[in-house]
Design a protein around this motif. Structure first.
Motif, mmCIF file in Angstrom:
data_model
loop_
_atom_site.group_PDB
_atom_site.id
_atom_site.type_symbol
_atom_site.label_atom_id
_atom_site.label_comp_id
_atom_site.label_asym_id
_atom_site.label_seq_id
_atom_site.Cartn_x
_atom_site.Cartn_y
_atom_site.Cartn_z
ATOM 1 N N PHE A 161 -2.780 5.592 7.573
ATOM 2 C CA PHE A 161 -2.361 6.525 6.532
ATOM 3 C C PHE A 161 -1.696 5.854 5.337
ATOM 4 O O PHE A 161 -0.790 6.412 4.731
ATOM 5 C CB PHE A 161 -1.414 7.575 7.130
ATOM 6 C CG PHE A 161 -2.086 8.452 8.141
ATOM 7 C CD1 PHE A 161 -1.840 8.275 9.500
ATOM 8 C CD2 PHE A 161 -2.979 9.438 7.752
ATOM 9 C CE1 PHE A 161 -2.471 9.066 10.445
ATOM 10 C CE2 PHE A 161 -3.613 10.238 8.689
ATOM 11 C CZ PHE A 161 -3.360 10.053 10.038
ATOM 12 N N SER A 162 -2.148 4.667 5.025
ATOM 13 C CA SER A 162 -1.681 4.052 3.784
ATOM 14 C C SER A 162 -2.915 3.721 2.956
ATOM 15 O O SER A 162 -3.994 3.473 3.495
ATOM 16 C CB SER A 162 -0.851 2.798 4.064
ATOM 17 O OG SER A 162 -1.640 1.779 4.626
ATOM 18 N N ARG A 163 -2.733 3.781 1.657
ATOM 19 C CA ARG A 163 -3.862 3.545 0.753
ATOM 20 C C ARG A 163 -3.501 2.478 -0.250
ATOM 21 O O ARG A 163 -2.344 2.362 -0.664
ATOM 22 C CB ARG A 163 -4.210 4.832 -0.009
ATOM 23 C CG ARG A 163 -4.734 5.957 0.868
ATOM 24 C CD ARG A 163 -6.154 5.710 1.326
ATOM 25 N NE ARG A 163 -6.614 6.755 2.237
ATOM 26 C CZ ARG A 163 -6.517 6.700 3.559
ATOM 27 N NH1 ARG A 163 -5.969 5.641 4.141
ATOM 28 N NH2 ARG A 163 -6.960 7.684 4.316
ATOM 29 N N LYS A 164 -4.542 1.758 -0.675
ATOM 30 C CA LYS A 164 -4.350 0.754 -1.709
ATOM 31 C C LYS A 164 -3.876 1.448 -2.981
ATOM 32 O O LYS A 164 -4.389 2.516 -3.321
ATOM 33 C CB LYS A 164 -5.695 0.080 -1.973
ATOM 34 C CG LYS A 164 -5.615 -1.374 -2.322
ATOM 35 C CD LYS A 164 -7.003 -1.982 -2.362
ATOM 36 C CE LYS A 164 -6.932 -3.391 -2.874
ATOM 37 N NZ LYS A 164 -8.217 -4.043 -2.959
ATOM 38 N N ARG A 165 -2.901 0.809 -3.657
ATOM 39 C CA ARG A 165 -2.402 1.410 -4.874
ATOM 40 C C ARG A 165 -3.235 0.954 -6.052
ATOM 41 O O ARG A 165 -3.686 -0.186 -6.089
ATOM 42 C CB ARG A 165 -0.944 0.998 -5.107
ATOM 43 C CG ARG A 165 -0.003 1.698 -4.175
ATOM 44 C CD ARG A 165 1.208 0.858 -3.943
ATOM 45 N NE ARG A 165 2.053 0.811 -5.109
ATOM 46 C CZ ARG A 165 2.587 -0.301 -5.594
ATOM 47 N NH1 ARG A 165 2.348 -1.453 -5.034
ATOM 48 N NH2 ARG A 165 3.375 -0.263 -6.648
ATOM 49 N N LEU A 166 -3.371 1.835 -7.053
ATOM 50 C CA LEU A 166 -4.102 1.457 -8.256
ATOM 51 C C LEU A 166 -3.145 0.765 -9.189
ATOM 52 O O LEU A 166 -2.320 1.401 -9.835
ATOM 53 C CB LEU A 166 -4.683 2.702 -8.947
ATOM 54 C CG LEU A 166 -5.819 3.397 -8.226
ATOM 55 C CD1 LEU A 166 -6.047 4.776 -8.816
ATOM 56 C CD2 LEU A 166 -7.088 2.565 -8.313
ATOM 57 N N ARG A 176 0.848 -1.189 0.000
ATOM 58 C CA ARG A 176 0.000 0.000 0.000
ATOM 59 C C ARG A 176 0.888 1.245 0.000
ATOM 60 O O ARG A 176 1.980 1.244 0.550
ATOM 61 C CB ARG A 176 -0.867 0.005 1.258
ATOM 62 C CG ARG A 176 -1.806 -1.170 1.348
ATOM 63 C CD ARG A 176 -2.339 -1.350 2.763
ATOM 64 N NE ARG A 176 -3.209 -0.263 3.179
ATOM 65 C CZ ARG A 176 -4.508 -0.199 2.900
ATOM 66 N NH1 ARG A 176 -5.085 -1.168 2.219
ATOM 67 N NH2 ARG A 176 -5.244 0.806 3.328
ATOM 68 N N ARG A 177 0.382 2.307 -0.610
ATOM 69 C CA ARG A 177 1.146 3.534 -0.680
ATOM 70 C C ARG A 177 1.024 4.286 0.643
ATOM 71 O O ARG A 177 -0.069 4.657 1.076
ATOM 72 C CB ARG A 177 0.624 4.383 -1.837
ATOM 73 C CG ARG A 177 1.456 5.614 -2.113
ATOM 74 C CD ARG A 177 0.902 6.370 -3.310
ATOM 75 N NE ARG A 177 1.316 7.751 -3.300
ATOM 76 C CZ ARG A 177 2.415 8.217 -3.905
ATOM 77 N NH1 ARG A 177 3.180 7.396 -4.576
ATOM 78 N NH2 ARG A 177 2.729 9.483 -3.845
ATOM 79 N N GLU A 215 8.837 7.157 -3.267
ATOM 80 C CA GLU A 215 7.641 6.357 -3.037
ATOM 81 C C GLU A 215 7.888 5.354 -1.912
ATOM 82 O O GLU A 215 8.913 4.678 -1.909
ATOM 83 C CB GLU A 215 7.269 5.608 -4.323
ATOM 84 C CG GLU A 215 5.889 4.979 -4.269
ATOM 85 C CD GLU A 215 5.487 4.243 -5.541
ATOM 86 O OE1 GLU A 215 6.380 3.965 -6.370
ATOM 87 O OE2 GLU A 215 4.301 3.936 -5.684
ATOM 88 N N CYS A 216 6.939 5.286 -0.978
ATOM 89 C CA CYS A 216 7.048 4.312 0.131
ATOM 90 C C CYS A 216 5.867 3.367 0.046
ATOM 91 O O CYS A 216 4.720 3.802 0.092
ATOM 92 C CB CYS A 216 7.009 5.022 1.483
ATOM 93 S SG CYS A 216 8.423 6.051 1.769
#
Lengths: 230, 162
Positions: free
Chosen positions: B155-160, B60-61, B70-71
């Motif tokens: 505070f992480s989001r699924k990446r597209l 996840r981003r 980018e992490c």
């Protein structure tokens, strides 16, 4: 009383008939839909294995197959990326589907991943940068890759021996860029002949192309699809 | 094969050579300023590559990501930091550097140092914005791992993935 009974039976019969008709109608429409879906289902091409030395055009080729924009910023591929069910449309009258495509770096430490991929794929494509084919060191590495791939095939338990197809890229930057019938002349090149002869009975098709030229890349994909289905 | 980098594992640095020779640089570090080469033929290299693929695929981003850096993280705490330095490879392609670690690892305290040292080992140059991002990342990593972990969760989001 008997009349009421008769009317009731009649009503029951009519209800059963209409329910039956509805059921038949529903099932028929389902069957038709299924038939149409089967007819329109894209033709499966199987899984593709694609590899080659760094900067041989692997990611660009995969991008073309996936219908992506390939003219943006170019980047070294760092990790293995598995793509499933890629639809190929607009090349023939019917649609095709590639079951699996794997993009991975062309570094030495990925060789075992490549050999494992060759084992389980239906179509194998080794990418060669034609601009660099005359470089001694580059040719040595390509021949080493091909040699290991062929040897890996020969010890494989699989009954099916996949042919190794070669995609020659960067045609526009190679010494054959100005030639009309580059395909036949290319195959007479000493370095390329050495590579093809190394494959022995594993030798598949040879596709020279300029991946960044629309007509060249379209021709390439059409040939690849045609050879996969025949 | 699922590979988890646990709290005992060092920080890893990975990058391809700029000359497109097919060689790659892979170093491990557990002491600030000290690095060991991870041989291309070793099983440790295979594990590192497997980890890299895994995090890239399913990570996840993290909020701390930016244009410069980018992490990507997982809920296991595995973390991949990808930098695109100014330096390009010999044919002009972007040549990223990757650093791998686990946020539960005590060695997360040296991640910033590894990122800064990556320039000299990989012959690349980072921009001043990237160096500022590295310092920001290290500040975050200096917190207790639980704080970092909860930060990742929220505070992480699924990446597209296309």
């Amino acid at each position: 009383m008997s009349k009421i009974k008769d009317y009731a039976l009649l009503a029951l019969g009519a209800a059963a008939l209409s329910a039956g008709s509805a059921a038949v109608g529903y099932l028929s429409s389902k069957l038709v839909k299924r038939f149409v879906a089967e007819e329109n289902k894209p033709k499966a091409l199987g899984a593709f294995a694609i590899w080659g030395q760094p900067d041989s055009g692997k990611t660009t080729f995969i991008g073309l197959l996936m219908g992506r924009d390939i003219y943006g910023k170019k980047e070294q591929t760092l990790s293995k990326d598995v793509k499933g069910r890629i639809l190929l449309t607009g090349f023939f009258d019917e649609d095709f589907e590639i079951q699996e495509l794997v993009d991975m770096p062309g570094t030495k430490d990925r060789l075992n991943d490549w050999l494992a991929l060759v084992e389980r794929s239906d179509h194998v494509f080794y990418m060669i940068n034609l601009q660099r084919i005359s470089e001694k060191e580059y040719l040595r590495k390509v021949k080493l890759d091909i040699d290991k791939t062929v040897k890996s095939r020969s010890v494989s338990n699989s009954k099916i021996r996949r042919k190794i197809n070669v995609v020659g890229t960067h045609l526009d930057q190679s010494k054959w860029k100005d030639l009309d019938d580059s395909h036949n002349i290319l195959q007479q090149d000493e370095s390329l002949r050495e590579v093809m002869e190394l494959m022995g009975d594993a030798r598949g098709y040879f596709y020279p192309a300029n991946l960044l030229d629309k007509s060249s890349s379209t021709r390439l994909i059409k040939c690849v699809v045609n050879d996969c289905i025949n | 094969m699922i590979v988890l980098i646990d709290s005992n594992k060092p920080v890893y640095l990975y990058a391809q050579e700029l000359d497109n020779s097919g060689n790659s640089i892979c170093l491990s570090s557990s002491v600030s300023g000290e690095y060991q080469d991870v041989s291309a033929s070793s099983s440790q290299r295979d594990e590192i590559l497997c980890f890299l693929d895994q995090v890239q695929r399913s990570g996840r981003r993290w909020w701390i990501s930016s244009q410069e850096m980018e992490c990507i993280t997982t809920f296991y705490g595995d973390c991949l930091v990808k930098l695109n330095p100014v330096t390009r490879d010999c044919v002009g392609r972007v040549a990223p550097i990757v650093v791998l670690f686990n946020v539960r690892s005590a060695f997360r305290s040296i991640v910033g140092r590894v990122l800064l040292d990556s320039e000299k080992f990989t012959s690349r140059v980072c921009s001043s914005e990237q160096r500022a991002q590295i310092f920001r990342l290290q500040k975050m990593l200096n917190f207790h791992w639980l704080v970092i972990y909860f930060h990742i969760i929220f505070f992480s989001r699924k990446r597209l993935n296309d």
